[in-house]
Design an enzyme around this catalytic site. Structure first.
Site, PDB file in Angstrom:
ATOM      1  N   LYS A 126      -0.193  -5.139   9.688  1.00  0.00           N
ATOM      2  CA  LYS A 126       1.036  -4.648   9.052  1.00  0.00           C
ATOM      3  C   LYS A 126       1.761  -3.660   9.961  1.00  0.00           C
ATOM      4  CE  LYS A 126       2.678  -2.224   4.899  1.00  0.00           C
ATOM      5  NZ  LYS A 126       3.232  -1.002   5.557  1.00  0.00           N
ATOM      6  N   HIS A 152       7.727   0.212   7.804  1.00  0.00           N
ATOM      7  CA  HIS A 152       7.103   1.244   6.967  1.00  0.00           C
ATOM      8  C   HIS A 152       8.105   1.825   5.982  1.00  0.00           C
ATOM      9  CE1 HIS A 152       3.048   3.191   7.126  1.00  0.00           C
ATOM     10  NE2 HIS A 152       3.632   4.040   6.305  1.00  0.00           N
ATOM     11  N   ARG A 193       8.362   0.733  -3.236  1.00  0.00           N
ATOM     12  CA  ARG A 193       8.921   1.824  -4.047  1.00  0.00           C
ATOM     13  C   ARG A 193       9.205   1.438  -5.499  1.00  0.00           C
ATOM     14  NH1 ARG A 193      11.249   2.931   1.129  1.00  0.00           N
ATOM     15  NH2 ARG A 193      10.998   5.102   1.823  1.00  0.00           N
ATOM     16  N   TYR A 231      -5.910   2.621   7.597  1.00  0.00           N
ATOM     17  CA  TYR A 231      -5.343   3.443   8.663  1.00  0.00           C
ATOM     18  C   TYR A 231      -6.453   3.720   9.659  1.00  0.00           C
ATOM     19  CZ  TYR A 231      -0.960   4.602   6.268  1.00  0.00           C
ATOM     20  OH  TYR A 231       0.285   4.549   5.674  1.00  0.00           O
ATOM     21  N   THR A 262      -2.796  -1.146   9.204  1.00  0.00           N
ATOM     22  CA  THR A 262      -1.457  -0.664   9.517  1.00  0.00           C
ATOM     23  C   THR A 262      -1.430  -0.176  10.956  1.00  0.00           C
ATOM     24  OG1 THR A 262      -0.970  -0.066   7.229  1.00  0.00           O
ATOM     25  CG2 THR A 262       0.313   1.035   8.927  1.00  0.00           C
ATOM     26  N   SER A 305      -4.367   1.667  -0.514  1.00  0.00           N
ATOM     27  CA  SER A 305      -4.213   2.469   0.691  1.00  0.00           C
ATOM     28  C   SER A 305      -5.490   3.235   1.033  1.00  0.00           C
ATOM     29  CB  SER A 305      -3.070   3.467   0.509  1.00  0.00           C
ATOM     30  OG  SER A 305      -2.998   4.385   1.589  1.00  0.00           O
ATOM     31  N   PRO A 317       0.835  -1.210   0.000  1.00  0.00           N
ATOM     32  CA  PRO A 317       0.000   0.000   0.000  1.00  0.00           C
ATOM     33  C   PRO A 317       0.865   1.254   0.000  1.00  0.00           C
ATOM     34  CG  PRO A 317       0.074  -0.969   2.193  1.00  0.00           C
ATOM     35  CD  PRO A 317       0.777  -1.924   1.284  1.00  0.00           C
ATOM     36  N   MET A 318       0.535   2.178  -0.895  1.00  0.00           N
ATOM     37  CA  MET A 318       1.270   3.434  -0.997  1.00  0.00           C
ATOM     38  C   MET A 318       0.281   4.533  -1.329  1.00  0.00           C
ATOM     39  SD  MET A 318       4.590   1.991  -3.082  1.00  0.00           S
ATOM     40  CE  MET A 318       3.544   0.985  -4.153  1.00  0.00           C
ATOM     41  N   ALA A 319       0.388   5.637  -0.633  1.00  0.00           N
ATOM     42  CA  ALA A 319      -0.602   6.711  -0.729  1.00  0.00           C
ATOM     43  C   ALA A 319      -0.403   7.560  -1.981  1.00  0.00           C
ATOM     44  CB  ALA A 319      -0.516   7.605   0.505  1.00  0.00           C
TER      45      ALA A 319
END
Length: 375
Positions: free
Chosen positions: A247, A271, A326, A144, A170, A122, A93-95
């Site tokens: 996570k 993270h 990434r 979140y 998370t 995310s 997950p990435m915002a």
């Protein structure tokens, strides 16, 4: 006189060669992104010691290959959370993925679906969960914990209705880590990129640039609940029948508590080096967590994964699979959905080669490998 270098038949003049490895995508992404956006996705917290440690720890894991195993071409398929996937990999997950490419989350989700691996969406996606889930493939929803419990319940309902295959909560963000690159850049999310899963106006602070302030940190400080407890996880477990992934686990004692709370999997993660600077590398913490859960739930590795050999390393250390983060943003930035598809195809090739060279017919055999720590 120097001899002329002619283009090879498969690389015409004026066309950049395809990346040889996922790490090659970093420079391709950096070349097209604004400096402050690059820093936002590339940076870590504090002095970035944990960020650097993630890579060092993986590089120190030497895998002892087996020989004479009769493996010609390994199979990469593996089961995660009760479903079979093309390889033991999920996109982390990435915002705010529309920061790096206008196609955003649906493009990366579609690429993951085409590659046969899960995509973890995310809470802070820049496209609503319904559109991401409709892009195809297995989508897990990352939660979140928000101050507004009603909004948490609404997000759960939406994830269920959208057909998400798992829920990943998370647990390592009571507050946002102090990310100095963002502070120095006075980084704010541009107006055209929003936290699309939140009600209108709930992300206003994320767009409010101010000298010496990370607007992202200001926003999360307003909307994230800072004092989440195991009782909240019990509430969550009672609200969903979906596989539950926890996570952000590093301490084996927390892994045991997660199992007791009904977790189907834990993700060993710092993270990506973006929370507590000084926390251990995820790969260093992984064996202790694997031992603590003792087969009672699945264990996934996150933070620092950069290629197929790292997937093999994670399995050899006891993980059932890994999350890759990434590099997928790099691929999205450099080439949209097509770039992400190419990156996942490259990762699959790298992983298949690594399995074959290690004498493993499949990912299950990789979990029987032994490792050494080298300097």
């Amino acid at each position: 006189m120097a001899e002329a270098v002619l283009p090879t038949p498969d690389v015409p003049l004026g066309v950049a060669p395809a990346p040889a490895g996922l790490a090659d995508l970093a420079e391709a992404a950096r070349a097209v992104l604004p400096v402050e956006v690059w820093d936002f996705i590339d940076g870590g917290s504090g002095a970035e010691t944990t960020l650097a440690a993630n890579r060092r720890a993986l590089d120190r894991v030497a895998v002892l290959p087996r020989v004479l195993r009769g493996v010609h071409a390994a199979r990469t398929e593996a089961r995660l959370l009760g479903a079979t996937h093309a390889m033991p990999v999920a996109v982390a997950p990435m915002a705010y993925q529309r920061l790096v490419h206008s196609e955003g989350e649906p493009a990366l989700a579609a690429a993951a679906g085409a590659a046969g691996v899960p995509y973890v969406a995310s809470t802070l996606s820049s496209v609503p969960i319904e559109q991401i889930a409709a892009a195809g493939g297995a989508v897990w929803f990352q939660l979140y914990w928000l101050r507004d419990r009603g909004l948490v319940a609404d997000l759960l309902d939406r994830a269920h209705a959208a057909g998400c295959a798992a829920l990943a909560v998370t647990v390592d963000v009571p507050i946002l880590g102090r990310r100095l690159r963002d502070v120095r850049n006075a980084f704010a999310i541009p107006p055209h990129v929003t936290a699309a899963n939140l009600p209108a106006g709930r992300d206003d602070l994320a767009h409010a640039a101010a000298p010496g302030v990370s607007a992202v940190a200001a926003h999360t400080g307003e909307v994230f609940a800072p004092a989440v407890s195991w009782a909240d996880l019990d509430w969550l477990r009672g609200r969903t029948a979906l596989p539950l992934v926890v996570k952000g686990i590093l301490d084996p004692r927390d892994a045991e508590l997660a199992v007791a709370a009904g977790a189907d999997a834990v993700v060993v993660s710092n993270h990506g080096g973006r929370q507590l600077d000084g926390a251990p590398a995820s790969a260093s913490a992984l064996p202790g967590v694997v031992a603590a859960v003792a087969g009672r739930c699945e264990v996934l590795l996150d933070s620092g994964v950069r290629g197929g050999v790292d997937v093999l390393r994670g399995l050899a250390l006891g993980a059932h699979g890994v999350l890759v983060g990434r590099p997928m943003l790099w691929a999205l930035a450099a080439g949209g959905r097509a770039g992400a598809e190419a990156a996942l195809a490259l990762l699959a090739d790298e992983f298949r080669d690594a399995l074959t060279l290690a004498g493993c017919a499949d990912p299950a055999a990789a979990r029987e490998l032994r490792t050494m720590t080298v300097e």
